[in-house]
Design a protein around this motif. Structure first.
Motif, PDB file in Angstrom:
ATOM      1  N   PRO A  30      35.763 186.992  21.029  1.00  0.00           N
ATOM      2  CA  PRO A  30      37.039 186.636  20.412  1.00  0.00           C
ATOM      3  C   PRO A  30      36.921 185.281  19.705  1.00  0.00           C
ATOM      4  O   PRO A  30      36.365 184.326  20.253  1.00  0.00           O
ATOM      5  CB  PRO A  30      38.011 186.556  21.593  1.00  0.00           C
ATOM      6  N   SER A  31      37.420 185.198  18.491  1.00  0.00           N
ATOM      7  CA  SER A  31      37.268 183.977  17.698  1.00  0.00           C
ATOM      8  C   SER A  31      37.942 182.769  18.340  1.00  0.00           C
ATOM      9  O   SER A  31      37.550 181.637  18.074  1.00  0.00           O
ATOM     10  CB  SER A  31      37.799 184.190  16.282  1.00  0.00           C
ATOM     11  N   LYS A  32      38.913 182.993  19.236  1.00  0.00           N
ATOM     12  CA  LYS A  32      39.589 181.858  19.875  1.00  0.00           C
ATOM     13  C   LYS A  32      38.651 181.069  20.789  1.00  0.00           C
ATOM     14  O   LYS A  32      38.955 179.950  21.154  1.00  0.00           O
ATOM     15  CB  LYS A  32      40.826 182.315  20.641  1.00  0.00           C
ATOM     16  N   PHE A  33      37.499 181.639  21.140  1.00  0.00           N
ATOM     17  CA  PHE A  33      36.528 180.946  21.981  1.00  0.00           C
ATOM     18  C   PHE A  33      35.405 180.295  21.170  1.00  0.00           C
ATOM     19  O   PHE A  33      34.493 179.704  21.732  1.00  0.00           O
ATOM     20  CB  PHE A  33      35.893 181.901  22.990  1.00  0.00           C
ATOM     21  N   VAL A  34      35.462 180.424  19.867  1.00  0.00           N
ATOM     22  CA  VAL A  34      34.374 179.955  18.998  1.00  0.00           C
ATOM     23  C   VAL A  34      34.800 178.695  18.246  1.00  0.00           C
ATOM     24  O   VAL A  34      35.870 178.661  17.652  1.00  0.00           O
ATOM     25  CB  VAL A  34      33.975 181.079  18.012  1.00  0.00           C
ATOM     26  N   ASP A  35      33.939 177.669  18.299  1.00  0.00           N
ATOM     27  CA  ASP A  35      34.199 176.454  17.522  1.00  0.00           C
ATOM     28  C   ASP A  35      33.930 176.701  16.042  1.00  0.00           C
ATOM     29  O   ASP A  35      34.726 176.333  15.191  1.00  0.00           O
ATOM     30  CB  ASP A  35      33.337 175.294  18.006  1.00  0.00           C
ATOM     31  N   LYS A  36      32.785 177.330  15.753  1.00  0.00           N
ATOM     32  CA  LYS A  36      32.449 177.616  14.362  1.00  0.00           C
ATOM     33  C   LYS A  36      31.342 178.661  14.295  1.00  0.00           C
ATOM     34  O   LYS A  36      30.654 178.923  15.283  1.00  0.00           O
ATOM     35  CB  LYS A  36      32.025 176.356  13.617  1.00  0.00           C
ATOM     36  N   VAL A  37      31.197 179.253  13.104  1.00  0.00           N
ATOM     37  CA  VAL A  37      30.113 180.176  12.810  1.00  0.00           C
ATOM     38  C   VAL A  37      29.400 179.623  11.580  1.00  0.00           C
ATOM     39  O   VAL A  37      30.045 179.297  10.582  1.00  0.00           O
ATOM     40  CB  VAL A  37      30.629 181.604  12.518  1.00  0.00           C
ATOM     41  N   VAL A  38      28.080 179.493  11.681  1.00  0.00           N
ATOM     42  CA  VAL A  38      27.277 178.976  10.572  1.00  0.00           C
ATOM     43  C   VAL A  38      26.310 180.071  10.135  1.00  0.00           C
ATOM     44  O   VAL A  38      25.543 180.593  10.951  1.00  0.00           O
ATOM     45  CB  VAL A  38      26.493 177.708  10.986  1.00  0.00           C
ATOM     46  N   VAL A  39      26.368 180.439   8.867  1.00  0.00           N
ATOM     47  CA  VAL A  39      25.506 181.480   8.312  1.00  0.00           C
ATOM     48  C   VAL A  39      24.565 180.830   7.301  1.00  0.00           C
ATOM     49  O   VAL A  39      25.007 180.118   6.401  1.00  0.00           O
ATOM     50  CB  VAL A  39      26.339 182.585   7.623  1.00  0.00           C
ATOM     51  N   THR A  40      23.268 181.085   7.470  1.00  0.00           N
ATOM     52  CA  THR A  40      22.254 180.577   6.538  1.00  0.00           C
ATOM     53  C   THR A  40      21.575 181.775   5.892  1.00  0.00           C
ATOM     54  O   THR A  40      21.114 182.683   6.588  1.00  0.00           O
ATOM     55  CB  THR A  40      21.203 179.727   7.281  1.00  0.00           C
ATOM     56  N   ASP A  41      21.525 181.767   4.540  1.00  0.00           N
ATOM     57  CA  ASP A  41      20.864 182.889   3.875  1.00  0.00           C
ATOM     58  C   ASP A  41      19.385 182.573   3.650  1.00  0.00           C
ATOM     59  O   ASP A  41      18.907 181.487   3.957  1.00  0.00           O
ATOM     60  CB  ASP A  41      21.593 183.287   2.590  1.00  0.00           C
ATOM     61  N   ASN A  45      20.911 178.481   1.738  1.00  0.00           N
ATOM     62  CA  ASN A  45      22.331 178.165   1.566  1.00  0.00           C
ATOM     63  C   ASN A  45      23.059 178.355   2.888  1.00  0.00           C
ATOM     64  O   ASN A  45      22.848 179.347   3.576  1.00  0.00           O
ATOM     65  CB  ASN A  45      22.969 179.068   0.502  1.00  0.00           C
ATOM     66  N   VAL A  46      23.914 177.399   3.216  1.00  0.00           N
ATOM     67  CA  VAL A  46      24.610 177.411   4.497  1.00  0.00           C
ATOM     68  C   VAL A  46      26.112 177.534   4.258  1.00  0.00           C
ATOM     69  O   VAL A  46      26.686 176.810   3.448  1.00  0.00           O
ATOM     70  CB  VAL A  46      24.312 176.119   5.297  1.00  0.00           C
ATOM     71  N   GLY A  47      26.727 178.473   4.972  1.00  0.00           N
ATOM     72  CA  GLY A  47      28.179 178.631   4.949  1.00  0.00           C
ATOM     73  C   GLY A  47      28.704 178.445   6.359  1.00  0.00           C
ATOM     74  O   GLY A  47      28.044 178.809   7.337  1.00  0.00           O
ATOM     75  N   GLU A  48      29.875 177.861   6.470  1.00  0.00           N
ATOM     76  CA  GLU A  48      30.435 177.576   7.788  1.00  0.00           C
ATOM     77  C   GLU A  48      31.923 177.915   7.808  1.00  0.00           C
ATOM     78  O   GLU A  48      32.637 177.651   6.849  1.00  0.00           O
ATOM     79  CB  GLU A  48      30.242 176.092   8.088  1.00  0.00           C
ATOM     80  N   LYS A  49      32.354 178.515   8.906  1.00  0.00           N
ATOM     81  CA  LYS A  49      33.771 178.783   9.135  1.00  0.00           C
ATOM     82  C   LYS A  49      34.124 178.341  10.539  1.00  0.00           C
ATOM     83  O   LYS A  49      33.352 178.571  11.475  1.00  0.00           O
ATOM     84  CB  LYS A  49      34.091 180.269   8.998  1.00  0.00           C
ATOM     85  N   LEU A  50      35.273 177.732  10.691  1.00  0.00           N
ATOM     86  CA  LEU A  50      35.768 177.374  12.013  1.00  0.00           C
ATOM     87  C   LEU A  50      36.292 178.629  12.695  1.00  0.00           C
ATOM     88  O   LEU A  50      36.787 179.550  12.033  1.00  0.00           O
ATOM     89  CB  LEU A  50      36.878 176.339  11.909  1.00  0.00           C
ATOM     90  N   VAL A  79      22.569 183.628  11.821  1.00  0.00           N
ATOM     91  CA  VAL A  79      23.997 183.500  12.098  1.00  0.00           C
ATOM     92  C   VAL A  79      24.090 182.756  13.421  1.00  0.00           C
ATOM     93  O   VAL A  79      23.585 183.233  14.439  1.00  0.00           O
ATOM     94  CB  VAL A  79      24.698 184.872  12.207  1.00  0.00           C
ATOM     95  N   GLU A  80      24.684 181.578  13.404  1.00  0.00           N
ATOM     96  CA  GLU A  80      24.827 180.778  14.611  1.00  0.00           C
ATOM     97  C   GLU A  80      26.299 180.772  15.023  1.00  0.00           C
ATOM     98  O   GLU A  80      27.162 180.411  14.233  1.00  0.00           O
ATOM     99  CB  GLU A  80      24.353 179.343  14.375  1.00  0.00           C
ATOM    100  N   ILE A  81      26.553 181.209  16.239  1.00  0.00           N
ATOM    101  CA  ILE A  81      27.915 181.262  16.769  1.00  0.00           C
ATOM    102  C   ILE A  81      28.023 180.177  17.831  1.00  0.00           C
ATOM    103  O   ILE A  81      27.324 180.215  18.837  1.00  0.00           O
ATOM    104  CB  ILE A  81      28.208 182.650  17.374  1.00  0.00           C
TER     105      ILE A  81
END
Length: 104
Positions: A30-41, A45-50, A79-81
């Motif tokens: 559940p996303s409520k337990f996640v600080d952020k998700v970092v995706v590297t292609d 290139n790095v993308g990040e979402k809280l 993909v880093e969770i």
């Protein structure tokens, strides 16, 4: 397909709580337990979402059909969770307390 990592953040007050999580098999977080998700292609290139910016659960399996499953593709390197153990622990304690109070 890219690699995935679950990175535990914020120390738990329970010394073995993170070990408990390793024993639980889940297909999503559940996303409520996640600080952020970092995706590297593959190009670096790095993308990040809280976690607060993500609706619903975050799939751990790229084959799960969900709006977020598109983050795993041939161009994805990692993909880093960032899982917030403190939030998980608080939720588990609250739910456990409610359950036990219900049967007292």
């Amino acid at each position: 397909m890219g690699k995935r990592k679950i990175i535990l953040t914020h120390d738990s007050k329970l010394s073995n709580f993170d070990k408990l999580l390793n024993d639980i098999f889940t297909t999503e977080i559940p996303s409520k337990f996640v600080d952020k998700v970092v995706v590297t292609d593959k190009n670096g290139n790095v993308g990040e979402k809280l976690g607060s910016q993500i609706k619903g659960a975050i799939p751990l399996n790229p084959n799960v059909d969900s709006p977020l499953s598109k983050i795993w593709n041939n161009e994805t390197d990692t993909v880093e969770i960032f899982l917030n153990i403190g939030k998980v622990e608080k939720f588990v304690k609250e739910q456990t307390s409610k359950l036990f109070n219900k049967y007292e």
